[in-house]
Design a protein around this motif. Sequence first.
Motif: not given
Length: 231
Positions: A116, A131, A134, A157, A161, A165, A168
Amino acid sequence: MTILNSTGLTKVFGQTIALNKVDLAIEAGRVIGLLGPNGSGKTTFLKLCNGLLTPTGGSVKIADMSPGVQTKAIVSFLPEDNYFSDWMKVRDMVSFFADFYADFDAAKAAEMLKALNIEPSAHIKSLSKGTKEKVQLILVMARKARLYLLDEPIGGVDPAVRDYILRTIISNYNPEASVIISTHLIADVEQVLDEVIFLKEGEIALHEDVDKIREEKGTSVDQLFREVFKC
């Protein structure tokens, strides 16, 4: 195996009933959407599961244990609010989690930070709100927990993104664990969910398997949500 079980779980704040006699069983190895409008009780439920609030009535058990020191070792919680200290650097938070949680994987955290483009030497105060969120998510998902409780992980976000995410979350959680994602962005998370829980005014309006909803009702979770909550 049941990782989370609540019986008659109730939480009252003054004259407001935030949760009302919630009975729920969550099996291990599932990704669950905890869905509902603002004020429906989602955050209250997650905080009760994490031991940050005490029930007014009923009970909640995590792996047959009441929320406390023992459950914090197996539950990875992402709060909606930022809890970082501005003076810290990103690497300081990674070190803090590595010291505090035996199941924290610092190498995995470093890999996600790199993906990222988040610099470990950056000061928290220099990061944007998105951020910071994140970084919090990375720290939570770098643990090999048995239950992940994520409160609005994609709420702050930009859409570009969100897919990363969600990937992730799905690619980094312990596959023997369960993930509960609280959100109002139904269409964005529907693709990763095994089952959904609709909370309406502190009560469960629906708890169903996502595939069953599509097969039996012939509709998406997002559309069903709109019908149930008239939005």
